[in-house]
Design a protein around this motif. Structure first.
Motif, PDB file in Angstrom:
ATOM      1  N   SER A   1       0.856  -1.171   0.000  1.00 15.30           N
ATOM      2  CA  SER A   1       0.000   0.000   0.000  1.00 15.30           C
ATOM      3  C   SER A   1       0.896   1.226   0.000  1.00 15.30           C
ATOM      4  CB  SER A   1      -0.921  -0.014   1.213  1.00 15.30           C
ATOM      5  OG  SER A   1      -0.563   0.971   2.131  1.00 15.30           O
ATOM      6  N   LEU A   2       0.472   2.211  -0.783  1.00 11.96           N
ATOM      7  CA  LEU A   2       1.295   3.407  -0.956  1.00 11.96           C
ATOM      8  C   LEU A   2       0.830   4.476   0.029  1.00 11.96           C
ATOM      9  CD1 LEU A   2       3.536   4.503  -2.798  1.00 11.96           C
ATOM     10  CD2 LEU A   2       1.760   5.436  -4.252  1.00 11.96           C
TER      11      LEU A   2
ATOM     12  N   GLY B   1       0.041   4.219   2.898  1.00 13.95           N
ATOM     13  CA  GLY B   1      -1.063   3.748   3.727  1.00 13.95           C
ATOM     14  C   GLY B   1      -2.416   4.162   3.199  1.00 13.95           C
ATOM     15  N   LEU B   2      -2.477   4.698   1.999  1.00 11.79           N
ATOM     16  CA  LEU B   2      -3.730   5.207   1.450  1.00 11.79           C
ATOM     17  C   LEU B   2      -4.196   4.396   0.252  1.00 11.79           C
ATOM     18  CD1 LEU B   2      -3.686   9.108   1.300  1.00 11.79           C
ATOM     19  CD2 LEU B   2      -5.383   7.661   2.357  1.00 11.79           C
ATOM     20  N   GLY B   3      -3.292   4.219  -0.705  1.00 13.19           N
ATOM     21  CA  GLY B   3      -3.719   3.662  -1.974  1.00 13.19           C
ATOM     22  C   GLY B   3      -3.208   2.254  -2.195  1.00 13.19           C
ATOM     23  N   TRP B   4      -3.942   1.514  -3.022  1.00 13.81           N
ATOM     24  CA  TRP B   4      -3.529   0.158  -3.378  1.00 13.81           C
ATOM     25  C   TRP B   4      -3.273   0.100  -4.871  1.00 13.81           C
ATOM     26  CZ3 TRP B   4      -7.207   1.273   0.190  1.00 13.81           C
ATOM     27  CH2 TRP B   4      -6.974   0.803   1.476  1.00 13.81           C
ATOM     28  N   CYS B   5      -2.632  -1.007  -5.247  1.00 15.56           N
ATOM     29  CA  CYS B   5      -2.380  -1.211  -6.659  1.00 15.56           C
ATOM     30  C   CYS B   5      -3.384  -2.216  -7.196  1.00 15.56           C
ATOM     31  CB  CYS B   5      -0.964  -1.725  -6.867  1.00 15.56           C
ATOM     32  SG  CYS B   5      -0.599  -2.007  -8.587  1.00 15.56           S
ATOM     33  N   PHE B   6      -4.089  -1.827  -8.251  1.00 14.13           N
ATOM     34  CA  PHE B   6      -5.056  -2.734  -8.881  1.00 14.13           C
ATOM     35  C   PHE B   6      -4.427  -3.283 -10.143  1.00 14.13           C
ATOM     36  CE2 PHE B   6      -8.920  -1.810  -6.458  1.00 14.13           C
ATOM     37  CZ  PHE B   6      -8.494  -0.722  -5.739  1.00 14.13           C
ATOM     38  N   LEU B   7      -3.424  -4.115  -9.956  1.00  9.57           N
ATOM     39  CA  LEU B   7      -2.691  -4.611 -11.112  1.00  9.57           C
ATOM     40  C   LEU B   7      -3.582  -5.445 -12.019  1.00  9.57           C
ATOM     41  CD1 LEU B   7       0.396  -4.627 -11.993  1.00  9.57           C
ATOM     42  CD2 LEU B   7       0.255  -7.034 -11.437  1.00  9.57           C
TER      43      LEU B   7
ATOM     44  N   ARG C   1      -7.537   8.609  -1.518  1.00  9.69           N
ATOM     45  CA  ARG C   1      -7.289   7.221  -1.903  1.00  9.69           C
ATOM     46  C   ARG C   1      -7.324   7.062  -3.411  1.00  9.69           C
ATOM     47  NH1 ARG C   1     -10.586   3.498   2.364  1.00  9.69           N
ATOM     48  NH2 ARG C   1      -9.025   3.630   3.986  1.00  9.69           N
ATOM     49  N   VAL C   2      -8.316   7.718  -4.038  1.00 10.81           N
ATOM     50  CA  VAL C   2      -8.428   7.618  -5.493  1.00 10.81           C
ATOM     51  C   VAL C   2      -7.151   8.132  -6.145  1.00 10.81           C
ATOM     52  CG1 VAL C   2      -9.606   8.568  -7.489  1.00 10.81           C
ATOM     53  CG2 VAL C   2     -10.933   7.723  -5.576  1.00 10.81           C
ATOM     54  N   GLY C   3      -6.696   9.309  -5.672  1.00  8.53           N
ATOM     55  CA  GLY C   3      -5.512   9.903  -6.283  1.00  8.53           C
ATOM     56  C   GLY C   3      -4.295   9.021  -6.138  1.00  8.53           C
TER      57      GLY C   3
ATOM     58  N   PHE D   1      -0.442   4.792  -8.270  1.00  6.71           N
ATOM     59  CA  PHE D   1       0.180   3.481  -8.039  1.00  6.71           C
ATOM     60  C   PHE D   1      -0.153   2.530  -9.184  1.00  6.71           C
ATOM     61  CE2 PHE D   1       1.010   0.418  -4.251  1.00  6.71           C
ATOM     62  CZ  PHE D   1       2.060  -0.139  -4.963  1.00  6.71           C
ATOM     63  N   THR D   2      -1.445   2.413  -9.484  1.00  7.58           N
ATOM     64  CA  THR D   2      -1.873   1.463 -10.513  1.00  7.58           C
ATOM     65  C   THR D   2      -1.287   1.829 -11.876  1.00  7.58           C
ATOM     66  OG1 THR D   2      -3.932   1.232  -9.300  1.00  7.58           O
ATOM     67  CG2 THR D   2      -3.887   0.368 -11.528  1.00  7.58           C
ATOM     68  N   SER D   3      -1.333   3.127 -12.196  1.00  5.37           N
ATOM     69  CA  SER D   3      -0.856   3.533 -13.518  1.00  5.37           C
ATOM     70  C   SER D   3       0.619   3.242 -13.667  1.00  5.37           C
ATOM     71  CB  SER D   3      -1.107   5.022 -13.732  1.00  5.37           C
ATOM     72  OG  SER D   3      -2.449   5.314 -13.509  1.00  5.37           O
ATOM     73  N   VAL D   4       1.390   3.579 -12.659  1.00  2.00           N
ATOM     74  CA  VAL D   4       2.833   3.342 -12.762  1.00  2.00           C
ATOM     75  C   VAL D   4       3.114   1.847 -12.883  1.00  2.00           C
ATOM     76  CG1 VAL D   4       4.976   3.469 -11.493  1.00  2.00           C
ATOM     77  CG2 VAL D   4       3.492   5.446 -11.589  1.00  2.00           C
TER      78      VAL D   4
END
Lengths: 344, 175
Positions: free
Chosen positions: B29-30, B32-38, B148-150, B155-158
């Motif tokens: 988790s990036l 502590g806010l965002g997750w990666c939706f690979l 979280r969205v941001g 994270f996901t895009s990268v």
């Protein structure tokens, strides 16, 4: 019919989208209801196996954290096994008063409460203590050496302590207690246990106090015989730790074996009426004006564990008054003559 | 490529995306806010001419797999189906001047940086907005959800960009 099929094919995307979306949202909304089909969550067998494997692998990367967690747990458990010096200042049950037959009534402290009561006994939180009902199980008075001593007295706190060092065989014996200046103990205060007088505080550090035991060649305790009030002084002759001598009882007084000897309150270290011991035997020696009285001490110094430091009330005021009364007459002060200033 | 080959290839991709997501990426988790939706890469990088019904079903399947792993009911599935439904629209919106070629795929080397980044960010943003506001169940904490969205979009895009750069062929460029 063909039109219907054509219509379905033309709008297959939208319809399938709506269908799947409604299904997903239905699953999502009903997720928390507990009679859900067990398949659609991680408890089903396949997902369970996968997730368990993942946890096994991931745990290796958390070994450091897990180790630290275990160490803290161990330290806490060990602390419960070996309490520090400052814990356990009071027995599980405290003597409260005597019933009509003379038996001592004990009040039992709950284990959780005794823990809460110990810091509350330290002088500082005394004021707050009266307001809080959490230590209502703690008795109002304790029966210490046959004297009722109030425990909830803000100005003269009764400090519970545990004896952590004790000597018996020397000529001058000392005790060490696990309370100190931080708990409101000062040099000169009296120390007693539930069975009688123990001694007087000699010196304090922040968390410890050393105490002149009654078994000390310089200790003399102002005492009286409870039956008739004859006062004398209890001293320890230096041999057997179960006996002391009561001096200065005039020869003409009648003595009875088994009489209680209690503190007289004359030297303001102890409250009046604290039990010291019982008269064991007395002899008239030809070259003395006083009885030689052997007193069996109430406190068994070889088994001394829980004691209390007492503040006696009017101590300071009384000491200063008595010191002034016995001090030599001060030289008469010359009256100061003010020079007369002529008024303008 | 034979039909069987295509099916096997897509099954393999499904397993890889789902496995990597559940076993590795899902733990991270990036801030502590965002997750990666690979796993979104599975839907995003499907062939361009996949039938819409198949896309929706595959999106539902991979979303439901995530839901089963993460115990979220149908949250991932709902967002993933929406993503699969929106994907053809975005593709149509981004059609190059002379239309898609037969061999075109979603590939940063073939379609160019500009096309790819617009495609990726547009779809990922829409997916994440829907996902996080659905997850919250209300608009009570809009700032938290937006944060979280941001972070998750980043994270996901990268991560998906890295997947593209590492695993997608450079040759057969569009010239």
């Amino acid at each position: 019919m063909r039109n219907l099929i054509a219509f379905l094919l033309r709008f297959q995307g939208v319809m399938l989208f709506v269908l799947l979306e409604v299904m997903s949202l239905f699953l999502f909304v009903t997720n928390s209801s507990y009679h859900r089909a067990a398949f659609f969550n991680s408890a089903n067998a396949y997902a369970g196996v996968v997730l368990a494997r993942r946890t096994q692998v991931a745990d290796y990367f958390r070994l450091d954290e897990l180790n630290r967690q275990l160490l803290t747990d161990n330290a806490r458990l060990r602390q419960q096994l070996y309490p520090p010096d400052f814990a356990r200042r009071e027995a599980d049950s405290l003597p409260v008063r005597r019933d009509t037959l003379g038996h001592i009534i004990y009040r039992h402290l709950r284990p959780a409460l005794s823990e809460a009561a110990v810091p509350a006994l330290a002088g500082k939180s005394k004021e707050a203590k009266g307001l809080k009902p959490r230590i209502s199980n703690y008795p109002d008075t304790l029966l210490l050496g046959a004297a009722q001593v109030p425990t909830h007295d803000a100005a003269y706190p009764l400090v519970a302590a545990r004896v952590i060092n004790n000597s018996l065989r020397a000529v001058d014996n000392y005790l060490t207690l696990n309370v100190g200046a931080a708990d409101g103990v000062q040099p000169g205060l009296g120390v007693m246990s539930s069975s009688g007088v123990v001694g007087q505080v000699k010196a304090v550090s922040a968390h410890y106090a050393t105490v002149f035991s009654l078994l000390h060649s310089k200790m003399a305790i102002a005492a009286k015989i409870k039956r008739d009030g004859t006062f004398g002084s209890v001293k320890w002759p230096g041999d057997d730790f179960t006996y002391a001598l009561l001096d200065y009882i005039p020869r003409q007084n009648r003595l009875v074996r088994g009489d209680s000897v209690v503190t007289s309150g004359y030297n303001a270290v102890f409250p009046e009426g604290v039990f010291i011991g019982t008269v064991e035997s007395f002899v008239k020696e030809p070259d003395k004006n006083f009885w030689t009285v052997r007193v069996r001490l109430g406190v068994d110094f070889s088994r001394l564990t829980y004691v209390y430091v007492v503040h006696n009330r009017p101590r300071t005021e009384r000491d200063s008054l008595e010191a002034a009364a016995t001090a030599p007459e001060p030289a008469p002060v010359k009256p100061v003559v003010k020079p007369k200033i002529p008024r303008p | 490529m034979s039909m069987l080959g295509v099916v096997l290839r897509q099954l393999l991709r499904f397993g890889l995306y789902a496995g990597v997501q559940v076993l590795i990426i899902g733990q991270l988790s990036l801030f502590g806010l965002g997750w990666c939706f690979l796993y979104l890469g599975y839907i995003l990088f499907l062939p361009l001419r996949t039938p819409i019904a198949l896309q929706l079903l595959l999106g539902f399947a991979i979303g439901l797999t995530m839901d089963i792993s993460y115990d979220t009911g149908g949250l991932h599935a709902a967002a993933a189906v929406l993503l699969a439904y929106l994907r053809p629209w975005v593709l149509r919106l981004l059609t190059p001047r002379d239309g898609y070629d037969a061999q075109d795929t979603v590939n940063v080397h073939q379609m160019g940086w500009q096309w790819f980044m617009v495609y990726l960010l547009l779809l990922v943003s829409m997916h994440h907005v829907v996902y996080f506001f659905l997850e919250l169940g209300s608009f009570r904490h809009p700032l938290l959800a937006l944060g979280r969205v941001g972070v998750s979009i980043l994270f996901t895009s990268v991560a998906l960009l890295i997947v593209q750069l590492l695993f997608f062929p450079v040759r057969r460029g569009r010239s």
